[in-house]
Scaffold this motif. Structure first.
Motif, short mmCIF file in Angstrom:
data_model
loop_
_atom_site.label_atom_id
_atom_site.label_comp_id
_atom_site.label_asym_id
_atom_site.label_seq_id
_atom_site.Cartn_x
_atom_site.Cartn_y
_atom_site.Cartn_z
N THR A 1 0.82 -1.21 0.00
CA THR A 1 0.00 0.00 0.00
C THR A 1 0.85 1.26 0.00
O THR A 1 1.99 1.27 0.50
CB THR A 1 -0.92 0.04 1.23
N THR A 2 0.28 2.32 -0.58
CA THR A 2 0.82 3.67 -0.53
C THR A 2 -0.34 4.62 -0.27
O THR A 2 -1.41 4.48 -0.88
CB THR A 2 1.53 4.04 -1.84
N ALA A 3 -0.16 5.58 0.66
CA ALA A 3 -1.26 6.45 1.08
C ALA A 3 -0.98 7.91 0.73
O ALA A 3 0.17 8.34 0.68
CB ALA A 3 -1.52 6.31 2.57
N ALA A 4 -2.07 8.64 0.47
CA ALA A 4 -2.03 10.09 0.28
C ALA A 4 -3.10 10.72 1.15
O ALA A 4 -4.19 10.16 1.30
CB ALA A 4 -2.25 10.45 -1.19
N GLU A 5 -2.80 11.89 1.77
CA GLU A 5 -3.72 12.51 2.72
C GLU A 5 -4.19 13.87 2.23
O GLU A 5 -3.56 14.49 1.38
CB GLU A 5 -3.04 12.65 4.08
N GLY A 6 -5.34 14.31 2.79
CA GLY A 6 -5.89 15.61 2.46
C GLY A 6 -6.90 16.02 3.52
O GLY A 6 -7.14 15.30 4.50
N GLU A 7 -7.52 17.21 3.35
CA GLU A 7 -8.56 17.68 4.27
C GLU A 7 -9.48 18.64 3.52
O GLU A 7 -9.14 19.17 2.46
CB GLU A 7 -7.94 18.35 5.49
N PHE A 8 -10.69 18.82 4.09
CA PHE A 8 -11.67 19.72 3.46
C PHE A 8 -12.62 20.26 4.52
O PHE A 8 -12.73 19.71 5.62
CB PHE A 8 -12.45 19.00 2.36
N ASP A 9 -13.29 21.39 4.18
CA ASP A 9 -14.30 22.01 5.03
C ASP A 9 -15.63 22.02 4.30
O ASP A 9 -15.73 22.60 3.21
CB ASP A 9 -13.90 23.45 5.38
N LEU A 10 -16.64 21.37 4.88
CA LEU A 10 -17.99 21.37 4.31
C LEU A 10 -18.83 22.40 5.05
O LEU A 10 -18.99 22.34 6.27
CB LEU A 10 -18.62 19.98 4.44
N LYS A 11 -19.33 23.37 4.31
CA LYS A 11 -20.05 24.48 4.93
C LYS A 11 -21.49 24.06 5.28
O LYS A 11 -22.07 23.23 4.61
CB LYS A 11 -20.06 25.69 4.00
N GLY A 12 -22.07 24.72 6.32
CA GLY A 12 -23.45 24.45 6.71
C GLY A 12 -23.60 24.29 8.21
O GLY A 12 -22.67 24.52 8.98
#
Length: 588
Positions: free
Chosen positions: A371-382
């Motif tokens: 396996t090889t992993a990649a990461e991220g993040e996000f903001d969902l408004k509401g």
């Protein structure tokens, strides 16, 4: 002077005898050695078996005592069935003759302790079978003939060829050998045994159980069960699917281990030897090894429908050995989900989540489990949860009321009412501003209730249940006041009856006055109770929201209505008391 001349003549003679003559003799040995085929032409039919001899012409001189070479043929037209050393001019062999019908070769390497001189000395006899129509040429690829001069001088000067014409059949084949070939030896062999041993051996691998499955393990183990009568085994591991191990026994074993096998597809080859020297056909076992994880990759967030709708994750990973099989996407606080690889750039929509900030991980997995992993993040408004903003804490039974609040725009709101019975659910949809209303049109029976709400967004994410608010539902106002009114009326009626009974006992002189007072008392009592009835009805009506809306007046709170009714009762009681006092005064 004469003596000096004689010395020079003798020296010249010695040089001629000891130097020049041997060189001349060696030069004579090197002239004329040839390798040929006997016969040089032949006509055969498809399916016919025939023999071709490899022969040597020493070319005179001191003769030859060793030769080696490789015969080339077209494997599409011809196949070697066996090679015989019977009748050979050589008795010593560095290795037995071998052949390969895959490569179209037959190889020999032999010699003799005694010199051979002749024009057609047979080295080996090759037995062929014609496969299909055509013209096949036999030739020597690599070849050598050595003189029997003690120095191993190369004396080969010519390599012959042979032409085999293959027809449909009924042709005259080349002369067959007079003796049956003694030995048939496959390629890379080291003994003269045959391939007549037939075995059913299954080779398994505890480290790589399935042939067509990739494993992140480069230390394979192969196991098998040796059949009865087996005396030896020969094995090899390479990247070729059909290699035959050499006919050289490694001893007895039922396990073979390898370390550090290269990535990719490899094949284990094994053949078995019985106690009489016969070898089995080769048994093959495939394994697939991948120790390298997928290549590093990046993931990006795409807001295709705006930042208040679920995002899309975009990524693409590659693996040079077994290939990427799938991706696993894990969002903070959610169970991971899997996406199959379609060998194209991926665009995967997030699972339903409530508004908020999230971290996520995309993991690429190859077919061997690396396996090889990649990461991220996000903001969902509401808005992340539904809330109740307006709810009466105390109401009367059977009176309609409403619950109001806020939630994420266009989400579904479920109100959960818990009381004496099993929980009930009431639903509403939040408007574009997130406002929602849940009506309770029929009101509730008296008792204590708890109301909470939860939210299901338009994308399907469900929030936790909110905190519970208390609703107290009271008995109707008449039910509360009825006992008091009945008690007062009962007392009044009782008092009146007693007084009337006493009047009858009094003197007839007061009868007329008592009758008039009684009539007056009845009229007053009737008026009192009519006024009291109107007062109670008016106050009760002011508790009904619908009546208040029709009259365009403010609703009356229950405690105020109760207070006013008590005032009316006090006034009525005072009037009755005065009337009773008048009757008492007259009766004295």
């Amino acid at each position: 002077m004469r003596n000096h001349l004689i010395t020079r003549i003798l020296a010249t003679a010695c040089i001629a005898v000891f130097v020049v003559l041997p060189l001349l003799r060696q030069t004579g040995d090197a002239a004329g050695a040839r390798l040929t085929f006997l016969p040089q032409t032949a006509e055969v039919g498809v399916g016919d078996s025939f023999s071709i001899k490899v022969a040597v012409d020493s070319g005179g001189g001191t003769g030859i005592n060793a030769s080696e070479g490789t015969v080339k043929f077209d494997p599409a037209l011809l196949a070697v069935s066996s090679i015989s050393k019977d009748g050979s001019v050589f008795s010593l062999w560095t290795s037995d003759p071998t052949f390969s019908n895959t490569d179209g070769t037959a190889t020999f390497s032999g010699g003799s302790p005694n010199a051979y001189s002749g024009t057609s000395g047979v080295i080996i006899t090759i037995n062929f079978k014609a496969l299909k129509e055509g013209s096949a040429t036999l030739s020597f690829d690599k070849a050598s003939v050595l003189a029997a001069d003690g120095n191993g001088t190369e004396v080969l000067s010519e390599k012959g060829t042979a032409t085999i014409t293959i027809g449909k059949g009924n042709s005259t084949p080349a002369p067959a050998p007079t003796k049956k070939p003694a030995v048939t030896t496959p390629i890379d062999s080291t003994d003269t045994s045959s391939d007549s041993l037939s075995l059913a051996v299954s080779i398994t691998s505890p480290t790589h159980p399935e042939e067509n499955t990739w494993y992140a393990n480069n230390n394979p183990r192969f196991t098998w069960k040796n059949p009865p009568g087996i005396s030896g085994i020969s094995t090899i591991l390479n990247d070729k699917p059909t290699t035959d191990p050499p006919k050289k026994s490694e001893g007895m074993t039922d396990t073979k281990d390898f370390q550090g096998v290269a990535d990719g597809v490899s094949y284990f080859h094994a053949r078995f030897k019985d106690q009489t020297g016969n070898w089995s056909q080769t048994i093959h076992r495939k394994i697939q090894v991948d120790m390298e994880p997928p290549m590093p990759f990046k993931v990006s967030v795409n807001w295709k429908n705006g930042e208040s709708s679920l995002p899309y994750f975009e990524f693409f990973a590659t693996d040079s050995v077994s290939g990427v099989e799938s991706y696993s996407i894990a969002i903070e606080g959610k169970d991971p989900f899997t996406v199959k690889n379609n060998n194209e750039p991926q665009s995967v929509r997030s699972v339903p989540v409530l508004p908020g900030h999230y971290k996520f991980t995309v993991t690429a997995r190859d077919r061997a489990g690396n396996t090889t992993a990649a990461e991220g993040e996000f903001d969902l408004k509401g808005i992340a949860e539904a809330r109740i903003t307006d709810l009466p804490s105390s109401i009367n039974a059977d009176i309609p009321f409403f619950a109001e609040g806020i939630a994420n725009p266009r989400s579904k709101v479920v109100a959960i009412l818990e009381g004496s019975d099993s929980p009930q659910e009431f639903s509403a949809t939040a408007d574009e501003n997130g406002r929602w209303i849940v009506p309770f049109k029929d009101g509730l029976r008296s008792g204590t209730y708890h109301l909470s709400v939860k939210m299901i967004t338009a994308d399907g994410a469900e929030s936790a249940q909110s905190g519970k608010l208390i609703i107290r539902v009271n008995w109707p106002i008449l039910a509360k006041l009825g006992w008091l009114i009945i008690a007062i009326l009962a007392v009044a009626a009782g008092v009146l009856a007693v007084l009337l009974w006493r009047d009858k006992k009094r003197a007839k002189a007061r009868y007329t006055a008592a009758q008039q007072l009684t009539a007056d008392m009845r009229r007053k009592n009737k008026a009192i109770f009519e006024a009291l009835h109107e007062e109670v009805e008016e106050k009760i009506s002011l508790l009904d929201l619908r009546v208040c809306q029709q009259l365009n007046v403010e609703p009356l709170r229950p405690e105020i209505a109760l207070e006013k009714i008590k005032d009316a009762l006090d006034v009525s009681q005072e009037a009755i008391n005065r009337g009773l006092q008048d009757i008492v005064d007259i009766s004295k």
